[in-house]
Enzyme design. Structure first.
Site, mmCIF file in Angstrom:
data_model
loop_
_atom_site.group_PDB
_atom_site.id
_atom_site.type_symbol
_atom_site.label_atom_id
_atom_site.label_comp_id
_atom_site.label_asym_id
_atom_site.label_seq_id
_atom_site.Cartn_x
_atom_site.Cartn_y
_atom_site.Cartn_z
ATOM 1 N N ASP A 1 7.207 2.381 5.964
ATOM 2 C CA ASP A 1 6.808 1.947 4.863
ATOM 3 C C ASP A 1 6.931 2.831 3.590
ATOM 4 O O ASP A 1 7.506 2.393 2.449
ATOM 5 C CB ASP A 1 5.641 1.179 4.683
ATOM 6 C CG ASP A 1 5.557 -0.112 5.498
ATOM 7 O OD1 ASP A 1 6.384 -0.271 6.222
ATOM 8 O OD2 ASP A 1 4.764 -0.931 5.386
ATOM 9 N N SER B 1 0.916 -1.189 -0.065
ATOM 10 C CA SER B 1 0.149 -0.072 -0.038
ATOM 11 C C SER B 1 0.712 1.390 0.034
ATOM 12 O O SER B 1 0.483 2.122 -0.658
ATOM 13 C CB SER B 1 -1.062 -0.130 1.293
ATOM 14 O OG SER B 1 -0.228 0.041 2.409
#
Length: 397
Positions: A205, A147
């Site tokens: 991330d 994502s």
């Protein structure tokens, strides 16, 4: 109007060391994985914004005047200062027909796309008439930063189309990267996209997707490592589903129950992360076999520690046993309890040994990729420079 066809890519990530201990203020090392998400950007029909996400079954198109009017209605004074603008997201859900509380990947990906597109265009330009198609080598829901790679690609493409960052790719070049200042802006918007999807992400991330290489994360502070070698690995998905929330709670419960036993384990995991950082920063860009034994020992010790914390799983034990039979060293990566594991591949590992290990892992029902860690961050590509496989995937819209 945007007049070029280009592609943007961003890497996934794995946690090298520091899983679970990072929640308690210890150091974690996150590294960019050379499995990437690709976004193709091309001029669209005038007055239309289109997005295609075949991996999650999304194909949507909107007229830009309608989107502009929608954002004008929901913008509201001061709303942009909210960490997560829930009123805007609720309005976007209603507009797109996404049920309140819907958490399926297609719903969240669509919501993040529209939010980022409208928020960026309102701040830096106008809603663009473009056609965006996204395809990924990363499996979703495996803890590999899929994502975030999506959000980083979107942020870079939308900021570029709206003129907030440059288009650094010159005629005749195959790839280009943005300046540090521009990367920081991409990262900040990617983090907002991640918030739409995950609510309260750490920011690791999207930072790995933006800068690539390796990052040290501790107590909210993200620091890129000075030098990062490119290391070959096997990435294995056991396909065993798990709940990160349940695993984190289990570790916390064990620490509260046996603090004198568990705290030294966390301290040791912290020391492994810090020692590994020192080793990586002194290794050459393309390490030779003699650099690997210490990294392999770190893998072995940390895997035992993670089992002590209670986040192991029979599937991960099997993964470690199979690779050990080929004289390779593995550990889980991420939350554990199933999910993914990584295996170091020293440069003197024979191709036959790698293939044999992959065959044995696949025979267990696992999915396996031979890839690298320490990959570059978000990158702009000419479409002609992409591999035939990626071009074929991006043409399926």
């Amino acid at each position: 109007m945007w007049a070029r066809e280009l592609a943007v890519s961003a890497p996934g990530k794995v946690i090298l060391h520091g899983e679970h201990a990072v929640v308690l203020g210890k150091v974690a090392l996150a590294v960019a994985l050379d499995l990437r998400t690709f976004l193709r950007l091309r001029p669209g029909a005038e007055g239309r914004l289109s997005v295609s996400l075949p991996g999650v079954g999304v194909r949507r198109s909107w007229d830009t005047p309608g989107l502009r009017a929608l954002w004008g209605r929901i913008a509201g004074k001061g709303q942009g200062e909210e960490p997560l603008p829930r009123r805007k997201l609720d309005a976007l859900r209603e507009f797109t027909g996404i049920a309140a509380g819907a958490s399926a990947p297609d719903s969240l990906a669509t919501l993040a796309f529209l939010y980022m597109c409208l928020a960026i265009s309102a701040k830096y330009g106008d809603v663009p008439s473009v056609d965006i198609m996204v395809w990924s080598e990363l499996p979703t829901g495996a803890g590999l930063g899929s994502s975030a790679a999506y959000a980083v690609c979107l942020a870079a493409a939308l900021l570029m189309v709206c003129g907030a960052i440059s288009c650094p790719l010159q005629e005749g070049e195959s790839t280009a990267r943005w300046t540090e200042e521009e990367l920081a802006l991409i990262n900040s918007w990617a983090f907002r996209g991640e918030r739409v999807i995950h609510g309260n992400p750490s920011g690791v991330d999207n930072a790995v997707g933006t800068w690539g290489g390796a990052l040290r994360y501790q107590a909210g502070k993200i620091t890129p490592l000075k030098r990062v070698p490119t290391l070959r690995i096997l990435l294995t998905n056991t396909k065993v589903p798990r709940s990160t929330k349940v695993l984190v709670a289990g570790v916390k419960e064990k620490i509260l129950k046996f603090p004198a036993i568990m705290n030294p384990v966390l301290d040791s995991i912290d020391a492994i992360s810090q020692e590994c950082q020192s080793v990586l920063e002194t290794m050459p860009a393309n390490p030779s076999p003699e650099h690997y034994p210490v990294l392999e020992e770190f893998f072995d010790i940390n895997q035992h520690h993670l089992n002590v914390l209670g986040v192991g799983h029979p599937s991960l034990d099997r993964l470690c046993q199979v690779t050990a039979s080929h004289r390779l060293h593995s550990k889980l990566t991420g939350a554990g309890g199933g999910g993914c594991g990584i295996t170091l591949l020293p440069p003197d590992t024979s191709p036959l040994a790698v293939e044999a290990a992959k065959e044995d892992l696949c025979a267990c029902g696992f999915e396996c990729w031979e890839t690298k860690i320490g990959a570059p961050g978000v990158t702009l590509h000419s479409c002609s420079s992409l591999s035939a496989r990626v071009l074929h995937a991006l043409a399926q819209s």
